[in-house]
Scaffold this active site. Structure first.
Site, short mmCIF file in Angstrom:
data_model
loop_
_atom_site.label_atom_id
_atom_site.label_comp_id
_atom_site.label_asym_id
_atom_site.label_seq_id
_atom_site.Cartn_x
_atom_site.Cartn_y
_atom_site.Cartn_z
N GLY A 69 0.75 -1.11 -0.14
CA GLY A 69 -0.04 0.00 0.08
C GLY A 69 0.71 1.13 -0.01
O GLY A 69 0.40 2.34 -0.62
N THR A 70 2.00 1.32 0.66
CA THR A 70 2.79 2.40 0.97
C THR A 70 3.18 2.83 -0.49
O THR A 70 3.38 3.82 -0.95
CB THR A 70 3.92 2.27 1.85
OG1 THR A 70 3.32 2.11 3.24
CG2 THR A 70 5.01 3.25 1.41
N ASN A 153 -7.35 4.44 8.76
CA ASN A 153 -6.88 3.47 9.14
C ASN A 153 -6.74 3.42 10.91
O ASN A 153 -6.91 2.34 11.63
CB ASN A 153 -5.39 3.19 8.84
CG ASN A 153 -4.51 4.35 9.31
OD1 ASN A 153 -4.91 5.64 8.88
ND2 ASN A 153 -3.35 4.20 9.96
N GLN A 183 -7.34 0.48 3.74
CA GLN A 183 -8.27 -0.09 4.79
C GLN A 183 -9.66 -0.58 4.40
O GLN A 183 -10.53 -1.27 5.04
CB GLN A 183 -8.36 0.93 6.07
CG GLN A 183 -7.21 1.15 6.72
CD GLN A 183 -6.72 -0.13 7.39
OE1 GLN A 183 -7.52 -1.14 8.01
NE2 GLN A 183 -5.31 -0.15 7.77
N HIS A 203 -1.92 -7.49 2.43
CA HIS A 203 -2.15 -8.04 3.91
C HIS A 203 -3.08 -7.61 4.52
O HIS A 203 -3.22 -8.16 5.65
CB HIS A 203 -0.62 -7.74 4.25
CG HIS A 203 -0.36 -6.46 4.85
ND1 HIS A 203 -0.34 -6.09 6.21
CD2 HIS A 203 -0.05 -5.44 4.07
CE1 HIS A 203 0.01 -5.01 6.16
NE2 HIS A 203 0.01 -4.41 4.89
N THR A 239 11.18 -7.04 -11.94
CA THR A 239 10.38 -8.20 -12.17
C THR A 239 9.23 -8.14 -11.13
O THR A 239 9.35 -8.03 -10.06
CB THR A 239 11.33 -9.52 -11.79
OG1 THR A 239 12.76 -9.23 -12.64
CG2 THR A 239 10.77 -10.85 -11.87
N CYS A 327 2.40 1.77 11.47
CA CYS A 327 3.40 2.40 11.01
C CYS A 327 3.90 3.62 11.83
O CYS A 327 5.12 4.00 11.77
CB CYS A 327 3.01 3.14 9.60
SG CYS A 327 2.62 2.00 8.41
#
Length: 410
Positions: A69-70, A153, A183, A203, A239, A327
């Site tokens: 997500g970041t 979040n 979220q 995740h 890749t 975070c």
């Protein structure tokens, strides 16, 4: 051990692990390689891209696989703003809100500090909602992007994405909308939002850490952050993580199939839990919007009690939760989200967040769609619901006991 920190990360679903396992073993090819091993990997990657595109309501070519997500937020905000500036030949203006995730705020800070772009940070009300009219009022002729969290979040407040998109579409020059949907995924619809770009993290929905998606409409100029071999239609070199792409596509499909039933069930149980905590702890205050909030989020402040001390005491009692964003864990600073709601710094530092997964109150490994017509199944679901209510009541009682213990110094 009760794990109540699903907003931080979720366990990998067995179905997801099974789907991705072949691409971690015998189907290991590089999708850029022009031989049968590589082409098999490329085919799986293309299939994952099509599956994700269906869920977000965009084209397969609009899907960019990222490391999470970041990176998706960074690519959306920096890539779209810099791409617009290159097209216009001048610095541009970006609008966000004061309660965004650090990945969004830091990306905006970077554009301001390094590229000289202007950034407007629109405030929110005491429940964490931004008024679409305030965003519309902040628009300027040089505005190139609006970036807003679909759901917060820390407090779980859900924004009116459709109204924000409509306000931008009615502007004299339509301004793209990026939604940080990290979220929201699995709880809220991802298609039909009116957004031009969406960020998702695997995740949070039962895929492993290290895979994400930026869905961004191909008509928009997007400057890549990573340069090299030109993968992902030259928008994100490197890749591709084929196993991760298969995993996030599988996880999103499972979550979307379960979403209506899970969101309704978990929201009802969440409200039961909130009511119990507020009843048992007189100093507790719910943070975030009481109605427009994620089904799985219940966040509180407990004035006069250290939030970190409460978390430690809860873990000693077998309950894992958090004070807010993973975070920012370990920071001594009060949450910028809670401060933006007008909460005093000393009260913001008492915050505790409980976040539930899709399986809360579920009777078995999969939700049964026709439970109402099947008496035995309906009874099983009722029993699971009652068991979950009892379990959450026990958690709420443990919260009250933990706070009492912290206050007494026990």
């Amino acid at each position: 051990m009760r794990y109540l920190d699903h907003a931080a990360t979720t366990p990998v679903r067995p179905e997801v692990l099974e789907a991705m396992l072949p691409f971690l073993t015998d189907r290991f090819g590089n999708p850029s390689s022009h031989h049968t091993v590589g082409e098999a990997a490329a085919s799986a990657l293309d299939d994952a891209r099509r599956r994700v595109a269906r869920i977000v309501g965009m084209r397969p070519g609009d899907i960019v696989f990222t490391s999470g997500g970041t990176e998706a937020d960074n690519l959306a905000i920096k890539g779209l703003a810099i791409g617009a500036a290159q097209h216009r030949g001048a610095p541009v203006h970006v609008i966000t809100t004061t309660i965004e995730h650090e990945a969004v705020l830091a990306s905006c800070d970077y554009l301001e500090r390094v590229h000289g772009f202007a950034v407007t940070r629109v405030g929110v009300d005491a429940d964490g909602r931004v008024d679409p009219a305030d965003i519309a009022a902040a628009l300027r002729p040089d505005t190139a992007l609006v970036t807003v969290g679909y759901a917060n979040n820390e407090i779980g407040t859900v924004q009116d994405a459709a109204a924000i998109a409509a306000a931008l579409a009615s502007a004299s020059a339509a301004v793209p909308l990026h939604l940080d949907a990290v979220q929201a995924a699995g709880w809220l619809p991802l298609s039909g939002t009116g957004a031009d770009a969406l960020s998702i993290a695997g995740h949070k929905v039962g895929a492993p850490q290290g895979i994400g998606v930026l869905a961004v409409r191909g008509r928009l100029a997007l400057e890549p952050l990573l340069h090299g071999g030109g993968q992902e239609r030259e928008r994100r070199s490197g890749t591709e993580n084929v196993a991760g792409a298969v995993a996030i596509a599988t996880a999103l499909e499972l979550a979307e199939a379960e979403r209506p039933a899970a969101a309704d069930r978990v929201a009802r149980l969440r409200d039961t839990f909130i009511a119990r905590v507020l009843e048992r702890v007189p100093s507790a205050r719910l943070t975030g919007h009481p109605v427009h909030r994620l089904p799985g989020t219940a966040s509180f402040t407990f004035a006069g009690t250290s939030g970190e001390a409460v978390l430690l005491e809860l873990e000693r009692r077998g309950i894992v939760s958090s004070s807010g964003s993973a975070c920012a864990a370990g920071s001594d600073e009060p949450s910028h989200v809670l401060l933006a709601l007008g909460i005093a710094p000393e009260v913001a530092q008492t915050a505790v967040r409980f976040t539930f997964g899709h399986d809360l109150g579920r009777s078995g490994p999969r939700e049964v769609a026709d439970a109402a017509a099947d008496a035995p199944t309906a009874a099983a679901l009722r029993d699971a619901d009652l068991a979950a209510v009892a379990d959450l009541a026990a958690v709420a009682d443990a919260v009250a006991a933990a706070i009492a213990a912290v206050r007494s110094g026990a």
